[in-house]
Design a protein around this motif. Structure first.
Motif, PDB file in Angstrom:
ATOM      1  N   ALA A  73      41.777 -29.343 -30.921  1.00  0.00           N
ATOM      2  CA  ALA A  73      41.567 -28.022 -30.326  1.00  0.00           C
ATOM      3  C   ALA A  73      41.017 -28.135 -28.912  1.00  0.00           C
ATOM      4  O   ALA A  73      41.458 -27.417 -28.001  1.00  0.00           O
ATOM      5  N   SER A  74      40.057 -29.023 -28.714  1.00  0.00           N
ATOM      6  CA  SER A  74      39.460 -29.188 -27.387  1.00  0.00           C
ATOM      7  C   SER A  74      40.488 -29.654 -26.373  1.00  0.00           C
ATOM      8  O   SER A  74      40.541 -29.161 -25.238  1.00  0.00           O
ATOM      9  N   ALA A  75      41.333 -30.600 -26.775  1.00  0.00           N
ATOM     10  CA  ALA A  75      42.371 -31.086 -25.859  1.00  0.00           C
ATOM     11  C   ALA A  75      43.371 -29.980 -25.527  1.00  0.00           C
ATOM     12  O   ALA A  75      43.800 -29.831 -24.379  1.00  0.00           O
ATOM     13  N   LEU A  80      45.698 -27.779 -21.602  1.00  0.00           N
ATOM     14  CA  LEU A  80      46.858 -26.895 -21.493  1.00  0.00           C
ATOM     15  C   LEU A  80      46.487 -25.444 -21.196  1.00  0.00           C
ATOM     16  O   LEU A  80      46.865 -24.883 -20.174  1.00  0.00           O
ATOM     17  N   ALA A  81      45.747 -24.814 -22.110  1.00  0.00           N
ATOM     18  CA  ALA A  81      45.563 -23.365 -22.043  1.00  0.00           C
ATOM     19  C   ALA A  81      44.805 -22.908 -20.807  1.00  0.00           C
ATOM     20  O   ALA A  81      45.224 -21.970 -20.109  1.00  0.00           O
ATOM     21  N   LYS A  82      43.666 -23.521 -20.511  1.00  0.00           N
ATOM     22  CA  LYS A  82      42.865 -23.068 -19.364  1.00  0.00           C
ATOM     23  C   LYS A  82      43.615 -23.242 -18.049  1.00  0.00           C
ATOM     24  O   LYS A  82      43.516 -22.404 -17.145  1.00  0.00           O
ATOM     25  N   ARG A  83      44.372 -24.298 -17.931  1.00  0.00           N
ATOM     26  CA  ARG A  83      45.126 -24.527 -16.692  1.00  0.00           C
ATOM     27  C   ARG A  83      46.311 -23.578 -16.573  1.00  0.00           C
ATOM     28  O   ARG A  83      46.739 -23.273 -15.464  1.00  0.00           O
ATOM     29  N   ALA A  84      46.828 -23.116 -17.695  1.00  0.00           N
ATOM     30  CA  ALA A  84      47.993 -22.238 -17.650  1.00  0.00           C
ATOM     31  C   ALA A  84      47.612 -20.791 -17.333  1.00  0.00           C
ATOM     32  O   ALA A  84      48.349 -20.086 -16.631  1.00  0.00           O
ATOM     33  N   ALA A 104      25.930 -21.556 -15.409  1.00  0.00           N
ATOM     34  CA  ALA A 104      27.176 -20.859 -15.703  1.00  0.00           C
ATOM     35  C   ALA A 104      28.337 -21.852 -15.763  1.00  0.00           C
ATOM     36  O   ALA A 104      28.411 -22.774 -14.945  1.00  0.00           O
ATOM     37  N   PRO A 105      29.266 -21.714 -16.734  1.00  0.00           N
ATOM     38  CA  PRO A 105      30.428 -22.614 -16.803  1.00  0.00           C
ATOM     39  C   PRO A 105      31.281 -22.498 -15.540  1.00  0.00           C
ATOM     40  O   PRO A 105      31.400 -21.420 -14.951  1.00  0.00           O
ATOM     41  N   PHE A 106      31.867 -23.604 -15.128  1.00  0.00           N
ATOM     42  CA  PHE A 106      32.688 -23.607 -13.916  1.00  0.00           C
ATOM     43  C   PHE A 106      34.177 -23.550 -14.226  1.00  0.00           C
ATOM     44  O   PHE A 106      34.991 -23.390 -13.328  1.00  0.00           O
ATOM     45  N   THR A 107      34.565 -23.691 -15.506  1.00  0.00           N
ATOM     46  CA  THR A 107      35.984 -23.641 -15.866  1.00  0.00           C
ATOM     47  C   THR A 107      36.435 -22.188 -15.992  1.00  0.00           C
ATOM     48  O   THR A 107      35.625 -21.263 -15.947  1.00  0.00           O
ATOM     49  N   THR A 108      37.739 -22.010 -16.163  1.00  0.00           N
ATOM     50  CA  THR A 108      38.275 -20.658 -16.311  1.00  0.00           C
ATOM     51  C   THR A 108      37.897 -20.076 -17.677  1.00  0.00           C
ATOM     52  O   THR A 108      37.455 -20.796 -18.572  1.00  0.00           O
TER      53      THR A 108
END
Length: 513
Positions: A73-75, A80-84, A104-108
């Motif tokens: 799930a993490s991979a 895939l999902a966050k970059r898309a 604060a998180p820096f990812t999408t």
């Protein structure tokens, strides 16, 4: 439609931000931080394995299944999902400062990795142990909700992440063999001598097999007090072949049966000895993996005791590999000069190399981490081998042959429902262009059988006319150098093996190739 859903998502987020939950401002931010990088779930897995509540073996399997599901799930989320999608994080204007995370998180934002990990781990655990899954479910739900409560995700992010996590857990269950053991749907059930409490049974126990830490004679004696035990392996012990010959002679004298407690390699040698002496075989799970015992529906020594007391047994096939070279193989005690027999699997190529690396690392780090290290090593460093199959020269990563048909589509599946069908289950992974990528994609999509670099067939005999020098072979956990030419064949219903509830699992199966 997407704009309407986004508006609903923002409205729900604002409703949560405006609502105060008693104790939530203190508990939920801490719980959210504890799940960073999966640490909360890794700790839960370690606690499950250490306490063994609900059965030590079940707890460990559940912890492993949950961890594997989390990794998938993490991979999926991060690669895939966050970059898309690349959705921005919510604006924290409406979220009270006391709830907000220190960093604060820096990812999408889409989807929520924390929700995916929580759902994946909990679902993976629940599919093995419903009780552990029920205990973890409130924690997983709280972690998922905390991501909205602290203002780092919209509710839609959490729902999507949880869906990915659940899907990852079911995918892992599909790829890994089932933990539920059932007696196989064998073709023929037969009567064998009834040996209550092991009277007339002579058991060869490999002192170097398994990981229980208890002397094998003690484990056997508690369940089968009237059985005789011959130890082999370990320091000062006799070799397996000598012990089996002594035990077979004694069992013939008693009019009883030959027993074996050890790994699959020891079981394979015992099966060959029992067949040669015309004795029924009793298998006691005393090794690390115990594939053959599991396919018989035997999980504990108690299962074998019950079959011995009732005299219930089945006929099973033995598979044979014959060295067709005039010269013997190199000085390698694992591979007899004329060939040998196997009760489970035979392979050339990648798998023998994986066994070698796994066995080197297993005493240091344990069986499962050693398997991961072995797989990584093989994918990075292993070269294909050349061989001539049915008159054609091929470069292959792996040639796998199973004794009877195996379930599943993998290159080396691990579960059978039939032990006397007279067939070899042959799988070949060819080393064509982009073969590794294609094989992985086929396995993940469930369409490995249609991959152009994968071949499969059910055969009664198979001839390999030329094998490159230096190629390694493996059978039932033993590894060694392969001869130049081999013939794989079957000896149908060659062996009688005690099997619990054998008469309740009669299912006629077709054997058409």
């Amino acid at each position: 439609m997407s704009s309407r859903l986004a508006r609903v998502d923002r409205r729900l987020f604002q409703m949560v931000a405006a609502h105060h939950f008693p104790g939530g401002d203190r508990v939920l931010p801490r719980l959210s931080r504890s799940a960073n990088h999966g640490l909360l779930w890794f700790g839960a897995a370690a606690a499950m394995a250490a306490t063994g509540l609900g059965g030590r073996r079940t707890a460990r399997r559940a912890a492993l299944r949950g961890t594997a599901s989390l990794a998938v799930a993490s991979a999926t989320v991060n690669v895939l999902a966050k970059r898309a999608v690349r959705r921005r994080r919510p604006v924290l204007t409406d979220v009270p400062v006391i709830r907000q995370l220190n960093r604060a998180p820096f990812t999408t934002s889409f989807p929520s990795g924390h929700a995916a990990s929580a759902a994946a781990f909990t679902t993976g655990v629940a599919l093995v142990s419903p009780k552990w899954g029920a205990a973890l479910a409130p924690v997983a739900a709280s972690v998922a909700f905390s991501r909205v409560y602290t203002g780092v995700h919209y509710p839609g992010d959490v729902v999507a992440g949880a869906a990915i996590g659940v899907g990852a857990a079911f995918l892992v269950r599909r790829l890994l063999p089932s933990d539920h053991l059932e007696p196989p749907a064998v073709r023929t059930a037969v009567k064998a001598p009834e040996l209550p409490e092991g009277k007339g049974l002579v058991v060869v126990a490999n002192a170097g097999s398994g990981s229980s830490g208890l002397p094998p004679e003690r484990v056997i004696g508690e369940v089968l007090p009237r059985a005789e035990v011959v130890l082999c392996g370990g320091e000062g012990g006799v070799d397996v072949t000598t012990a089996l010959e002594q035990a077979a002679a004694r069992a013939t004298e008693l009019g009883g049966a030959l027993g074996v407690s050890g790994g699959d390699g020891t079981v394979s040698a015992a099966a060959r000895c029992a067949m040669e002496h015309g004795l029924p075989l009793a298998v006691l799970p005393g090794g690390t993996l115990n594939h053959f015992a599991h396919d018989l529906g035997i999980e504990t020594t108690e299962d074998t005791r019950r079959a011995l007391a009732d005299g219930e047994a089945v006929e099973v096939d033995l598979a044979r590999f014959t060295n067709e070279d005039a010269e013997p193989t190199p000085d390698d005690p694992a591979i007899p000069a004329a060939g040998g027999t196997f009760v489970n699997t035979f392979s050339l190529g990648v798998y023998p190399e994986m066994v070698r690396v796994r066995e080197r690392w297993s005493p240091r780090v344990g069986s499962w981490p050693a398997g991961v290290i072995a797989a990584w090593h093989v994918l990075r460093a292993f070269d294909p081998v050349e061989m001539e199959i049915n008159g054609e020269r091929h470069r292959v990563w792996l040639l796998f042959a199973g004794n009877c048909r195996y379930e599943g589509l993998g290159l080396a599946p691990q579960r059978r429902s039939h032990l006397a069908d007279g067939l070899l289950d042959v799988r070949v992974a060819y080393a064509d262009r982009w073969a590794r990528t294609r094989l992985l994609a086929g396995a993940l999509s469930g369409r490995l059988s249609s991959s152009p670099v994968h071949g499969a067939a059910l055969l009664r005999r198979m001839r390999i006319d030329w094998i490159a020098p230096g190629t390694r072979l493996a059978y039932d956990g033993e590894i060694g150098d392969a001869p130049g030419r081999l013939l794989l064949s079957k000896e149908r219903s060659a062996l009688t093996v005690y099997c619990p509830q054998a008469t309740q699992r009669l299912t006629p199966l077709a054997t058409t190739v």
